[in-house]
Design an enzyme around this catalytic site. Structure first.
Site, mmCIF file in Angstrom:
data_model
loop_
_atom_site.group_PDB
_atom_site.id
_atom_site.type_symbol
_atom_site.label_atom_id
_atom_site.label_comp_id
_atom_site.label_asym_id
_atom_site.label_seq_id
_atom_site.Cartn_x
_atom_site.Cartn_y
_atom_site.Cartn_z
ATOM 1 N N GLU A 262 0.995 -1.226 -0.259
ATOM 2 C CA GLU A 262 0.017 -0.065 -0.133
ATOM 3 C C GLU A 262 0.880 1.114 0.098
ATOM 4 O O GLU A 262 0.581 2.569 -0.489
ATOM 5 C CB GLU A 262 -0.728 -0.106 1.372
ATOM 6 N N TRP A 265 1.608 1.725 -3.846
ATOM 7 C CA TRP A 265 1.329 2.044 -3.853
ATOM 8 C C TRP A 265 1.063 3.681 -4.633
ATOM 9 O O TRP A 265 1.075 4.016 -5.294
ATOM 10 C CB TRP A 265 -0.403 1.771 -4.064
ATOM 11 N N TRP A 293 -22.072 7.311 -21.302
ATOM 12 C CA TRP A 293 -22.062 7.092 -19.717
ATOM 13 C C TRP A 293 -23.684 8.103 -19.577
ATOM 14 O O TRP A 293 -23.589 9.023 -20.032
ATOM 15 C CB TRP A 293 -21.330 8.700 -19.080
ATOM 16 N N ASN A 331 -11.492 1.615 3.425
ATOM 17 C CA ASN A 331 -10.736 1.424 1.853
ATOM 18 C C ASN A 331 -11.713 0.584 1.201
ATOM 19 O O ASN A 331 -12.092 0.437 -0.002
ATOM 20 C CB ASN A 331 -9.366 0.865 2.361
ATOM 21 N N TRP A 349 -16.795 8.547 -14.397
ATOM 22 C CA TRP A 349 -16.178 8.482 -13.093
ATOM 23 C C TRP A 349 -15.572 9.644 -12.458
ATOM 24 O O TRP A 349 -15.688 9.380 -11.733
ATOM 25 C CB TRP A 349 -14.806 7.799 -13.256
ATOM 26 N N TRP A 372 -9.570 5.376 -8.992
ATOM 27 C CA TRP A 372 -11.034 5.526 -9.556
ATOM 28 C C TRP A 372 -10.729 5.051 -11.084
ATOM 29 O O TRP A 372 -11.839 3.746 -11.248
ATOM 30 C CB TRP A 372 -11.857 7.236 -9.877
#
Length: 455
Positions: A262, A265, A293, A331, A349, A372
């Protein structure tokens, strides 16, 4: 008296492991500066929740600097213009700063040229040093993680300076209260104080607390009703503690590779936005530019229901209400709520990304955009669009009953069997909304829309 050196604080609001501050302290008198710059980031100016945190973090930093015989100078405006003016005012020799990777800060750093001395301190390893065999940034996280192994463990964190020399004359400073960072009309941050204490001391305390339970992180982090997350993300975002300090603190615990990944990341996402600066505004895969969309009044109504936690899906509503009340979300629930907006509601998004940017206290530019796009399937390293999380079964699988009771009080009286889907159980309270779309209906609509991307 030698010329002073400016330390330009940004998202590195700490004294421990602060190489820019240490370099300036060794060179001569130090002028610590924080600039509230709403001009340079453009549309990505700091969101509302982050401003609340910033106010308290700067208060803490100013107090810590005073303990070293220094002070924090506050200025507002374009960072480049303010720093150039400070050099003129003070005769400062150099500006010291920790390297940042948001596109607006990279442009500002370039504009300052040789007057700026950049230091590494916010990453496990500089993203531009962790590259493929051809010298390009990694586009896939798993490959990045493997590449990072040649750069870890990172250097040990640096001790803070014991004292700081003051300049012969301090430049003028604005006052923090004049910046109006705290919400007042209305004060939507009343719940933040119960969950958070910004500042370096609190960050180091949070880190020490997490280290004691880090070995359970791999399992506990997925359980919304448990306190299994590190809750270090806002402290890392504002640089109140460094990633390498956390890395080395974890050396005292059992196996912690999941959490180390993490931390890594965060480095990876900065590498992505370094290579693709506008990643927060456009699809990582051009094929998704054709995605139909939903737009118009009905889509706006559904977006509002999602934002306010009124979708009829308890786990989704609990997450969105936690976000609004505390500036943070569990999370696992972040993935569930994001997937629901994108797949079940078929809403772009970027609408969710913007909402999180304003509401999250830990909304990194790189992390927010990459996360996202990972959920949406639009990113360069992402889930397939056709992978649609089932919020009802996710809620039950990860035992989110108590989490739902905490954040959706309308449902607190329901049993564990009924609380995940009160509609299906036939016991939905009158003051709780029905599902705005059925799971199967939403899934089929999303899969049909996804075919236009493949076509």
């Amino acid at each position: 008296m030698t010329s002073p050196h400016i330390v330009w604080f940004r998202q590195d609001l700490r004294l421990h492991d602060q190489p820019a501050l240490l370099a300036a302290a060794e060179a001569g008198p130090v002028i610590p500066v924080y600039i509230l710059d709403d001009d340079t980031p453009g549309d990505w100016r700091m969101g509302g929740a982050q401003r609340w945190w910033l106010h308290h973090s700067l208060t803490s930093l100013a107090k810590d600097l005073e303990g070293l015989g220094s002070r924090l100078v506050l200025r507002r405006g374009s960072a480049v213009d303010v720093l150039e003016a400070l050099i003129e005012e003070t005769g400062a020799e150099t500006i010291h700063a920790i390297r940042h990777y948001e596109p607006w800060w990279r442009k500002a750093e370039e504009a300052l040229g040789d007057r700026l001395c950049l230091h590494d301190g916010n990453h496990l390893a500089r993203p531009e040093l962790v590259t493929t065999g051809s010298g390009k940034p990694f586009r896939i996280y798993s490959a990045f993680w493997k590449g990072l192994q040649g750069h870890v463990p990172p250097e040990h964190p640096l001790d803070p300076p014991k004292t700081l020399s003051a300049p012969t004359k301090w430049p003028k400073s604005e006052t923090l209260n004049d910046w109006d960072l705290l919400p007042t009309k209305p004060d939507w941050a009343t719940g933040f104080d119960a969950d958070w204490v910004p500042g370096e001391a609190a960050a180091r305390e949070r880190m020490a607390d997490f280290v004691e339970k880090a070995a359970a992180y791999d399992t506990a982090r997925n359980m919304p009703s448990e306190e299994g997350s590190s809750r270090l993300s806002p402290h890392l975002h504002f640089g109140e503690v460094s990633a390498r300090a956390v890395w080395h603190a974890l050396d005292r615990t059992a196996e912690t590779e999941t959490f180390r990944k993490e931390l890594a990341w965060r480095d990876f996402t900065d590498g992505v936005v370094m290579a693709i600066p506008d990643y927060a505004d456009r699809n990582g895969r051009d094929a998704f530019d054709k995605m139909p969309w939903r737009k118009g009044a009905e889509a706006k109504k559904d977006l509002k229901a999602w934002q306010t936690g009124r979708t009829g899906y308890p786990i989704v509503d609990a997450g969105m209400r936690q976000l609004w009340a505390t500036g943070w979300m569990h999370n696992r629930v972040r993935m569930i709520t994001a997937s629901f907006l994108i797949k079940h509601l078929l809403i772009d998004w970027r609408e969710g990304e913007r909402w999180f940017w304003d509401c999250l206290i830990d909304a990194d530019y790189g992390n927010n955009s990459v996360n996202w796009q990972w959920v949406a399937g639009t990113g360069i390293d992402a889930n397939m669009f056709g992978r649609i999380m089932a919020p009802l079964s996710q809620s039950e699988k990860f035992d989110a009953g108590d989490y739902i009771r905490e954040w959706v009080p309308e449902l607190k009286g329901l049993s564990d069997a009924a609380i995940h889907d009160p509609d299906e159980a036939g016991c939905r309270p009158k003051d709780y909304p029905a599902k705005i779309i059925g799971h199967r209906e939403g899934r089929e609509r999303a899969l049909a829309a996804g075919k236009s991307v493949r076509g």
